[in-house]
Design a protein around this motif. Structure first.
Motif, mmCIF file in Angstrom:
data_model
loop_
_atom_site.group_PDB
_atom_site.id
_atom_site.type_symbol
_atom_site.label_atom_id
_atom_site.label_comp_id
_atom_site.label_asym_id
_atom_site.label_seq_id
_atom_site.Cartn_x
_atom_site.Cartn_y
_atom_site.Cartn_z
ATOM 1 N N TRP A 184 0.841 -1.185 0.000
ATOM 2 C CA TRP A 184 0.000 0.000 0.000
ATOM 3 C C TRP A 184 0.880 1.241 0.000
ATOM 4 C CZ3 TRP A 184 -0.120 -3.274 4.375
ATOM 5 C CH2 TRP A 184 0.479 -2.773 5.526
ATOM 6 N N ASP A 185 0.283 2.344 -0.499
ATOM 7 C CA ASP A 185 0.973 3.633 -0.513
ATOM 8 C C ASP A 185 1.102 4.172 0.901
ATOM 9 O OD1 ASP A 185 1.212 3.682 -3.256
ATOM 10 O OD2 ASP A 185 -0.536 4.961 -3.573
ATOM 11 N N ASP A 213 1.579 7.765 1.707
ATOM 12 C CA ASP A 213 1.698 9.142 1.230
ATOM 13 C C ASP A 213 2.353 10.065 2.251
ATOM 14 O OD1 ASP A 213 0.479 8.435 -1.164
ATOM 15 O OD2 ASP A 213 -1.532 8.907 -0.431
ATOM 16 N N ALA A 271 5.940 3.835 0.037
ATOM 17 C CA ALA A 271 4.965 2.751 0.128
ATOM 18 C C ALA A 271 5.483 1.697 1.101
ATOM 19 C CB ALA A 271 4.725 2.129 -1.241
ATOM 20 N N TRP A 275 9.746 6.107 -2.853
ATOM 21 C CA TRP A 275 9.619 5.798 -4.278
ATOM 22 C C TRP A 275 10.907 6.124 -5.026
ATOM 23 C CZ3 TRP A 275 5.822 2.829 -5.479
ATOM 24 C CH2 TRP A 275 4.600 2.931 -4.829
#
Length: 127
Positions: A48-49, A51, A56, A73
């Motif tokens: 899952w991300d 943010d 992630a 990322w």
């Protein structure tokens, strides 16, 4: 390059299962490695991300161990400006260089069966 075929069966940890509700049960599932075949590091699949941390949560595993880890990322972009969908410092190629052969076979079949729905990037239906 083709996508790695590494696969992990990942049951949710007990502390996560306790957070489940009747309408949102926590179930075990399979995680596919998203890296290119022949990589020299652990397998990796995004879960899952995250943010808040510009990254992630990834499942990482090898033949003996598995873990969940938050990773930023990759900052690389392709010529069209699309970001790599893998973590910073990943082995093998960037996500746009990794091809899932099963997905490509399905796409080729759909294009053959339904050519009127396929938009050729250089054709008149392209935007």
């Amino acid at each position: 390059m083709n996508q790695c075929t590494g696969l992990l069966f990942l049951p949710p940890p007990a502390y996560v299962t306790r957070l489940a509700t009747p309408d949102r049960p926590m179930e075990a599932g399979h995680v596919l490695c998203e890296l290119g075949e022949g990589h020299d590091d652990d397998h990796a699949g995004v879960l899952w991300d995250d943010d808040a941390n510009d990254g992630a949560v990834w499942a990482r595993w090898d033949g003996y161990r598995r873990c969940l880890v938050g990773l930023p990322w990759c900052t690389a972009t392709d010529v069209e400006g699309d970001a790599c969908g893998l973590f910073a410092g990943h082995p093998s190629g960037h996500s746009w260089e990794v091809v899932d052969p099963t997905q490509e076979a399905i796409l080729a079949h759909l294009v053959q069966e339904h050519p009127h729905l396929h938009r050729d990037q250089d054709g008149p239906d392209s935007s």
